[in-house]
Design a protein around this motif. Structure first.
Motif, PDB file in Angstrom:
ATOM      1  N   LEU A   1      29.296  49.123  23.040  1.00  0.00           N
ATOM      2  CA  LEU A   1      30.606  49.554  23.546  1.00  0.00           C
ATOM      3  C   LEU A   1      30.492  50.124  24.954  1.00  0.00           C
ATOM      4  O   LEU A   1      31.371  49.900  25.790  1.00  0.00           O
ATOM      5  N   GLN A   2      29.425  50.878  25.223  1.00  0.00           N
ATOM      6  CA  GLN A   2      29.244  51.439  26.561  1.00  0.00           C
ATOM      7  C   GLN A   2      29.060  50.328  27.595  1.00  0.00           C
ATOM      8  O   GLN A   2      29.615  50.412  28.701  1.00  0.00           O
ATOM      9  N   ARG A   3      28.301  49.302  27.242  1.00  0.00           N
ATOM     10  CA  ARG A   3      28.123  48.172  28.175  1.00  0.00           C
ATOM     11  C   ARG A   3      29.455  47.478  28.452  1.00  0.00           C
ATOM     12  O   ARG A   3      29.777  47.158  29.593  1.00  0.00           O
ATOM     13  N   LYS A   4      30.246  47.250  27.383  1.00  0.00           N
ATOM     14  CA  LYS A   4      31.547  46.589  27.567  1.00  0.00           C
ATOM     15  C   LYS A   4      32.478  47.448  28.417  1.00  0.00           C
ATOM     16  O   LYS A   4      33.234  46.930  29.238  1.00  0.00           O
ATOM     17  N   LEU A   5      32.415  48.755  28.219  1.00  0.00           N
ATOM     18  CA  LEU A   5      33.262  49.668  28.996  1.00  0.00           C
ATOM     19  C   LEU A   5      32.877  49.637  30.472  1.00  0.00           C
ATOM     20  O   LEU A   5      33.753  49.597  31.352  1.00  0.00           O
ATOM     21  N   VAL A   6      31.594  49.629  30.765  1.00  0.00           N
ATOM     22  CA  VAL A   6      31.135  49.554  32.156  1.00  0.00           C
ATOM     23  C   VAL A   6      31.579  48.228  32.766  1.00  0.00           C
ATOM     24  O   VAL A   6      32.056  48.180  33.917  1.00  0.00           O
TER      25      VAL A   6
ATOM     26  N   ALA B   1      37.838  47.370  38.979  1.00  0.00           N
ATOM     27  CA  ALA B   1      37.693  47.811  40.369  1.00  0.00           C
ATOM     28  C   ALA B   1      37.883  46.667  41.369  1.00  0.00           C
ATOM     29  O   ALA B   1      38.042  46.919  42.566  1.00  0.00           O
ATOM     30  N   ASN B   2      37.917  45.441  40.915  1.00  0.00           N
ATOM     31  CA  ASN B   2      38.107  44.273  41.791  1.00  0.00           C
ATOM     32  C   ASN B   2      39.541  44.279  42.358  1.00  0.00           C
ATOM     33  O   ASN B   2      40.500  44.266  41.605  1.00  0.00           O
ATOM     34  N   PRO B   3      39.698  44.317  43.688  1.00  0.00           N
ATOM     35  CA  PRO B   3      41.042  44.392  44.283  1.00  0.00           C
ATOM     36  C   PRO B   3      41.827  43.082  44.197  1.00  0.00           C
ATOM     37  O   PRO B   3      43.045  43.076  44.399  1.00  0.00           O
ATOM     38  N   LYS B   4      41.191  41.985  43.856  1.00  0.00           N
ATOM     39  CA  LYS B   4      41.858  40.681  43.839  1.00  0.00           C
ATOM     40  C   LYS B   4      42.593  40.406  42.526  1.00  0.00           C
ATOM     41  O   LYS B   4      43.221  39.368  42.382  1.00  0.00           O
ATOM     42  N   LEU B   5      42.527  41.319  41.586  1.00  0.00           N
ATOM     43  CA  LEU B   5      43.177  41.101  40.287  1.00  0.00           C
ATOM     44  C   LEU B   5      44.691  41.267  40.387  1.00  0.00           C
ATOM     45  O   LEU B   5      45.192  42.094  41.164  1.00  0.00           O
ATOM     46  N   SER B   6      45.370  40.504  39.554  1.00  0.00           N
ATOM     47  CA  SER B   6      46.831  40.648  39.502  1.00  0.00           C
ATOM     48  C   SER B   6      47.185  41.842  38.612  1.00  0.00           C
ATOM     49  O   SER B   6      46.338  42.388  37.914  1.00  0.00           O
ATOM     50  N   ALA B   7      48.445  42.218  38.656  1.00  0.00           N
ATOM     51  CA  ALA B   7      48.915  43.361  37.870  1.00  0.00           C
ATOM     52  C   ALA B   7      48.768  43.090  36.377  1.00  0.00           C
ATOM     53  O   ALA B   7      48.436  44.004  35.591  1.00  0.00           O
ATOM     54  N   LYS B   8      49.010  41.858  35.955  1.00  0.00           N
ATOM     55  CA  LYS B   8      48.904  41.504  34.533  1.00  0.00           C
ATOM     56  C   LYS B   8      47.452  41.639  34.055  1.00  0.00           C
ATOM     57  O   LYS B   8      47.186  42.172  32.974  1.00  0.00           O
ATOM     58  N   GLU B   9      46.488  41.177  34.866  1.00  0.00           N
ATOM     59  CA  GLU B   9      45.079  41.277  34.507  1.00  0.00           C
ATOM     60  C   GLU B   9      44.619  42.732  34.464  1.00  0.00           C
ATOM     61  O   GLU B   9      43.844  43.125  33.600  1.00  0.00           O
ATOM     62  N   LYS B  10      45.150  43.542  35.429  1.00  0.00           N
ATOM     63  CA  LYS B  10      44.809  44.966  35.429  1.00  0.00           C
ATOM     64  C   LYS B  10      45.329  45.652  34.175  1.00  0.00           C
ATOM     65  O   LYS B  10      44.651  46.497  33.579  1.00  0.00           O
ATOM     66  N   ALA B  11      46.547  45.295  33.747  1.00  0.00           N
ATOM     67  CA  ALA B  11      47.118  45.877  32.535  1.00  0.00           C
ATOM     68  C   ALA B  11      46.291  45.481  31.306  1.00  0.00           C
ATOM     69  O   ALA B  11      46.043  46.306  30.401  1.00  0.00           O
ATOM     70  N   THR B  12      45.860  44.226  31.265  1.00  0.00           N
ATOM     71  CA  THR B  12      45.018  43.751  30.160  1.00  0.00           C
ATOM     72  C   THR B  12      43.700  44.523  30.121  1.00  0.00           C
ATOM     73  O   THR B  12      43.256  44.966  29.055  1.00  0.00           O
ATOM     74  N   LEU B  13      43.085  44.719  31.292  1.00  0.00           N
ATOM     75  CA  LEU B  13      41.826  45.460  31.355  1.00  0.00           C
ATOM     76  C   LEU B  13      42.026  46.928  30.981  1.00  0.00           C
ATOM     77  O   LEU B  13      41.161  47.546  30.333  1.00  0.00           O
ATOM     78  N   ASP B  14      43.161  47.515  31.380  1.00  0.00           N
ATOM     79  CA  ASP B  14      43.443  48.902  31.005  1.00  0.00           C
ATOM     80  C   ASP B  14      43.572  49.056  29.490  1.00  0.00           C
ATOM     81  O   ASP B  14      43.044  50.011  28.902  1.00  0.00           O
ATOM     82  N   SER B  15      44.286  48.122  28.853  1.00  0.00           N
ATOM     83  CA  SER B  15      44.421  48.196  27.394  1.00  0.00           C
ATOM     84  C   SER B  15      43.060  47.981  26.716  1.00  0.00           C
ATOM     85  O   SER B  15      42.736  48.637  25.717  1.00  0.00           O
TER      86      SER B  15
END
Length: 177
Positions: A139-144, A151-165
């Motif tokens: 889990l720690q590896r997946k979280l990192v 942290a990638n600035p090229k992500l869209s808002a939808k991808e950022k929301a998916t990563l946040d969840s």
């Protein structure tokens, strides 16, 4: 030292000749006389060491018993004592005292359930310690990994929301493990 033991005794009666058995006996007697004090001291030291080791073992056992709680009356024994008192001497005990004993009995039975549950949890914790360790590391590896992707600035808002969840789920899972 051997000549001291050879003077007088059986040898003179036989005309000064000693048998090999007599010679060995005399040699042992002389050795015990010479080394007797040393042997006594050595034996006393060994006895002292044995006694000190025995007391050390006893004190360690007492400490282990205290840590395990074996010196106290167990919950099962207290329940059993109250049940026996109510069963055997219930007619001699006043009704108010019987009510108090029954309440105490119910409280002890609840306490016994809690003790059994805690013991079971300890057992499972010890049994599955290694599995929990590996799950926590995964889990720690997946979280990192999720944090670095986030942290990638090229992500869209939808991808950022998916990563946040995903990060929230991983944190919850991490708290569970």
């Amino acid at each position: 030292a051997l000549c001291l033991g050879l003077r007088g005794g059986k040898g003179e009666e036989k005309g000064g000749a000693y048998s090999m058995a007599d010679f060995d006996k005399i040699q042992k007697e002389v050795a015990t006389q010479v080394h007797g004090e040393f042997a006594k001291k050595l034996e006393e030291e060994q006895d002292k060491n044995a006694a000190s080791q025995k007391t050390a073992r006893n004190s360690m056992r007492k400490k282990e018993r205290r840590q395990k709680g074996l010196g106290q009356t167990s919950t099962k024994n207290r329940i059993r004592a109250i049940e026996r008192t109510l069963k055997r001497k219930g007619h001699l005990v006043p009704p108010e005292a019987q009510a108090v004993m029954r309440e105490r009995l119910e409280a002890l039975q609840l306490e016994l359930k809690d003790v059994k549950l805690a013991e079971l949890e300890r057992e499972y914790s010890a049994r599955y310690r290694r599995v929990k360790f590996f799950e926590r590391k995964k889990l720690q590896r997946k979280l990192v990994q999720a944090n670095t992707e986030r942290a990638n600035p090229k992500l869209s808002a939808k991808e950022k929301a998916t990563l946040d969840s995903l990060r929230k789920e991983l944190v919850q899972d991490l708290q569970y493990v």
